[in-house]
Design a protein around this motif. Structure first.
Motif, PDB file in Angstrom:
ATOM      1  N   HIS A  24     102.981  30.096  -2.312  1.00  0.00           N
ATOM      2  CA  HIS A  24     101.910  29.911  -1.336  1.00  0.00           C
ATOM      3  C   HIS A  24     102.509  29.270  -0.094  1.00  0.00           C
ATOM      4  O   HIS A  24     103.514  28.558  -0.164  1.00  0.00           O
ATOM      5  N   LEU A  26     101.641  26.765   1.431  1.00  0.00           N
ATOM      6  CA  LEU A  26     101.655  25.297   1.324  1.00  0.00           C
ATOM      7  C   LEU A  26     102.768  24.790   0.417  1.00  0.00           C
ATOM      8  O   LEU A  26     102.988  23.585   0.314  1.00  0.00           O
ATOM      9  N   SER A  27     103.490  25.687  -0.233  1.00  0.00           N
ATOM     10  CA  SER A  27     104.535  25.287  -1.175  1.00  0.00           C
ATOM     11  C   SER A  27     105.575  24.373  -0.552  1.00  0.00           C
ATOM     12  O   SER A  27     106.071  23.454  -1.202  1.00  0.00           O
ATOM     13  N   TRP A  29     105.185  22.088   1.591  1.00  0.00           N
ATOM     14  CA  TRP A  29     104.679  20.715   1.622  1.00  0.00           C
ATOM     15  C   TRP A  29     104.775  20.060   0.243  1.00  0.00           C
ATOM     16  O   TRP A  29     105.077  18.872   0.137  1.00  0.00           O
ATOM     17  N   PHE A  30     104.541  20.840  -0.811  1.00  0.00           N
ATOM     18  CA  PHE A  30     104.631  20.282  -2.156  1.00  0.00           C
ATOM     19  C   PHE A  30     106.084  20.015  -2.547  1.00  0.00           C
ATOM     20  O   PHE A  30     106.381  19.030  -3.218  1.00  0.00           O
ATOM     21  N   VAL A  31     106.983  20.878  -2.122  1.00  0.00           N
ATOM     22  CA  VAL A  31     108.411  20.643  -2.372  1.00  0.00           C
ATOM     23  C   VAL A  31     108.857  19.382  -1.622  1.00  0.00           C
ATOM     24  O   VAL A  31     109.590  18.553  -2.161  1.00  0.00           O
ATOM     25  N   ALA A  33     106.898  16.893  -0.853  1.00  0.00           N
ATOM     26  CA  ALA A  33     106.286  15.773  -1.575  1.00  0.00           C
ATOM     27  C   ALA A  33     107.086  15.425  -2.827  1.00  0.00           C
ATOM     28  O   ALA A  33     107.297  14.243  -3.125  1.00  0.00           O
ATOM     29  N   LEU A  34     107.564  16.434  -3.557  1.00  0.00           N
ATOM     30  CA  LEU A  34     108.416  16.180  -4.720  1.00  0.00           C
ATOM     31  C   LEU A  34     109.679  15.445  -4.314  1.00  0.00           C
ATOM     32  O   LEU A  34     110.091  14.476  -4.961  1.00  0.00           O
ATOM     33  N   ARG A  35     110.308  15.916  -3.240  1.00  0.00           N
ATOM     34  CA  ARG A  35     111.548  15.303  -2.773  1.00  0.00           C
ATOM     35  C   ARG A  35     111.332  13.845  -2.393  1.00  0.00           C
ATOM     36  O   ARG A  35     112.076  12.963  -2.807  1.00  0.00           O
ATOM     37  N   THR A  37     108.863  11.819  -3.255  1.00  0.00           N
ATOM     38  CA  THR A  37     108.413  11.017  -4.385  1.00  0.00           C
ATOM     39  C   THR A  37     109.566  10.637  -5.299  1.00  0.00           C
ATOM     40  O   THR A  37     109.725   9.467  -5.648  1.00  0.00           O
ATOM     41  N   VAL A 144     112.328  17.663 -12.078  1.00  0.00           N
ATOM     42  CA  VAL A 144     111.976  17.480 -10.663  1.00  0.00           C
ATOM     43  C   VAL A 144     113.245  17.509  -9.813  1.00  0.00           C
ATOM     44  O   VAL A 144     113.286  18.172  -8.773  1.00  0.00           O
ATOM     45  N   ALA A 153     115.316  21.609  -0.971  1.00  0.00           N
ATOM     46  CA  ALA A 153     114.323  20.715  -0.367  1.00  0.00           C
ATOM     47  C   ALA A 153     114.856  19.895   0.801  1.00  0.00           C
ATOM     48  O   ALA A 153     114.083  19.426   1.627  1.00  0.00           O
TER      49      ALA A 153
END
Length: 185
Positions: A24, A26-27, A29-31, A33-35, A37, A144, A153
């Protein structure tokens, strides 16, 4: 703006099996966020150990022997070998700080993620607990780190993008030294 149907498509072939996915938009942004976090978690843990002290000997000597760990003998050797304990007492806290910083700022992200995943694999065996099956938080952290590396990322609002584009003799650094693509990204 018309979406490009192949812009977020990725494919991998391993052992004769090909998998294809479509992310997607938005992916990214989630990658990111994972990085951020996992980077913050490691940085915080490392800074806490540096500031408040860290002693690996007790952990290495006791944890694996009490939980049915298949590597209990290895952990006992590590905990009873003074020079090894001395190395671990420095490598764990400062390694966590370096990994956390690298991941957070997106610099040498794949290298940092590799060492983070390696450290989590060792923690996985050290904290061996089959009460809920083979999956525990250490295993999830390892995944992760591997996802952060796999998705490159460090190229998402990270310094790896700047380093990769840096020109040396009129040629981008990664083109001149392709092996850097295993470290950056």
């Amino acid at each position: 703006m018309t979406p490009n149907p192949t812009a977020n498509t990725f494919e991998s072939r391993l052992g004769g099996i090909t998998v294809t996915g479509r992310a997607h938009s938005l992916s990214a942004w989630f990658v990111l966020a994972l990085r951020l976090t996992i980077g913050f978690a490691f940085l915080y843990s490392g800074v806490d150990k540096v500031l408040n002290g860290f002693a690996a000997g007790g952990y290495l000597n006791n944890v694996a022997a009490t939980n049915g760990n298949p590597l209990a003998g290895l952990f006992a050797w590590m905990g009873s070998t003074p020079w090894f304990v001395d190395i671990v007492n420095v490598a764990v806290p400062y390694g966590e700080v370096a990994i956390g910083l690298g991941i957070m700022v997106g610099l040498m992200t794949r290298l940092a993620a590799f060492f983070g995943a390696s450290m989590m694999l060792l923690f996985y065996f050290g904290n061996w607990d089959m009460a809920h099956g083979f999956i525990n938080s250490d295993f999830m952290y390892m995944l992760v780190f591997l996802a952060v590396a796999a998705f490159g990322a460090g190229r998402i609002l990270g310094l790896d993008t700047i380093v990769e584009r840096y020109e040396l003799g009129g040629q981008p650094l990664v083109e001149k030294y392709p092996a850097l693509s295993y470290v950056l990204g």
